[in-house]
Design a protein around this motif. Structure first.
Motif, PDB file in Angstrom:
ATOM      1  N   TRP A  51      -3.884   1.583   6.261  1.00 22.69           N
ATOM      2  CA  TRP A  51      -3.590   0.171   6.482  1.00 22.69           C
ATOM      3  C   TRP A  51      -3.278  -0.522   5.153  1.00 22.69           C
ATOM      4  N   ALA A  52      -4.055  -0.205   4.124  1.00 26.58           N
ATOM      5  CA  ALA A  52      -3.823  -0.795   2.803  1.00 26.58           C
ATOM      6  C   ALA A  52      -2.456  -0.378   2.270  1.00 26.58           C
ATOM      7  N   CYS A  53      -2.068   0.838   2.547  1.00 26.51           N
ATOM      8  CA  CYS A  53      -0.745   1.312   2.137  1.00 26.51           C
ATOM      9  C   CYS A  53       0.341   0.464   2.781  1.00 26.51           C
ATOM     10  N   GLN A  54       0.184   0.143   4.027  1.00 25.40           N
ATOM     11  CA  GLN A  54       1.178  -0.670   4.720  1.00 25.40           C
ATOM     12  C   GLN A  54       1.269  -2.060   4.103  1.00 25.40           C
ATOM     13  N   LEU A  55       0.133  -2.611   3.698  1.00 25.95           N
ATOM     14  CA  LEU A  55       0.146  -3.916   3.039  1.00 25.95           C
ATOM     15  C   LEU A  55       0.873  -3.839   1.698  1.00 25.95           C
ATOM     16  N   LYS A  56       0.611  -2.788   0.940  1.00 25.93           N
ATOM     17  CA  LYS A  56       1.280  -2.627  -0.352  1.00 25.93           C
ATOM     18  C   LYS A  56       2.778  -2.427  -0.161  1.00 25.93           C
ATOM     19  N   HIS A  57       3.147  -1.708   0.878  1.00 30.57           N
ATOM     20  CA  HIS A  57       4.565  -1.490   1.162  1.00 30.57           C
ATOM     21  C   HIS A  57       5.250  -2.823   1.485  1.00 30.57           C
ATOM     22  N   ALA A  58       4.570  -3.664   2.258  1.00 31.89           N
ATOM     23  CA  ALA A  58       5.126  -4.976   2.594  1.00 31.89           C
ATOM     24  C   ALA A  58       5.233  -5.847   1.340  1.00 31.89           C
ATOM     25  N   ALA A  59       4.219  -5.799   0.480  1.00 28.98           N
ATOM     26  CA  ALA A  59       4.258  -6.572  -0.764  1.00 28.98           C
ATOM     27  C   ALA A  59       5.376  -6.064  -1.672  1.00 28.98           C
ATOM     28  N   ASP A  60       5.581  -4.761  -1.681  1.00 32.82           N
ATOM     29  CA  ASP A  60       6.660  -4.175  -2.477  1.00 32.82           C
ATOM     30  C   ASP A  60       8.009  -4.703  -2.013  1.00 32.82           C
ATOM     31  N   LYS A  61       8.182  -4.788  -0.707  1.00 40.61           N
ATOM     32  CA  LYS A  61       9.451  -5.310  -0.179  1.00 40.61           C
ATOM     33  C   LYS A  61       9.650  -6.770  -0.566  1.00 40.61           C
ATOM     34  N   LEU A  62       8.563  -7.538  -0.575  1.00 46.28           N
ATOM     35  CA  LEU A  62       8.668  -8.955  -0.927  1.00 46.28           C
ATOM     36  C   LEU A  62       8.927  -9.158  -2.416  1.00 46.28           C
ATOM     37  N   PHE A  63       8.220  -8.410  -3.243  1.00 45.27           N
ATOM     38  CA  PHE A  63       8.261  -8.657  -4.677  1.00 45.27           C
ATOM     39  C   PHE A  63       9.037  -7.608  -5.475  1.00 45.27           C
ATOM     40  N   GLY A  64       9.403  -6.501  -4.848  1.00 45.72           N
ATOM     41  CA  GLY A  64      10.165  -5.466  -5.535  1.00 45.72           C
ATOM     42  C   GLY A  64       9.381  -4.753  -6.628  1.00 45.72           C
TER      43      GLY A  64
END
Length: 58
Positions: free
Chosen positions: A13-26
């Motif tokens: 689940w934490a990985c999915q959050l980091k992936h979403a943050a990566d998409k937002l902030f690059g």
């Protein structure tokens, strides 16, 4: 669900959050951390699954 399965799911689940943050902030750092955490979560969940299977065998 045992504690290993739970910890594995939390890591996934934490990985999915980091992936979403990566998409937002690059952020490539978040992408790498997310991939590592996903792998760790998969392993942890697999260990938990093995423990559950061994419990059920006579």
């Amino acid at each position: 669900m045992n504690k290993d399965q739970f910890k594995g799911k939390v890591d996934q689940w934490a990985c999915q959050l980091k992936h979403a943050a990566d998409k937002l902030f690059g952020s490539q750092r978040l992408e790498k951390e997310g991939k590592a955490q996903q792998a760790a979560g998969d392993i942890q969940a697999g260990i938990g699954d093995l423990k559950e299977d061994n419990k059920q065998e006579p």
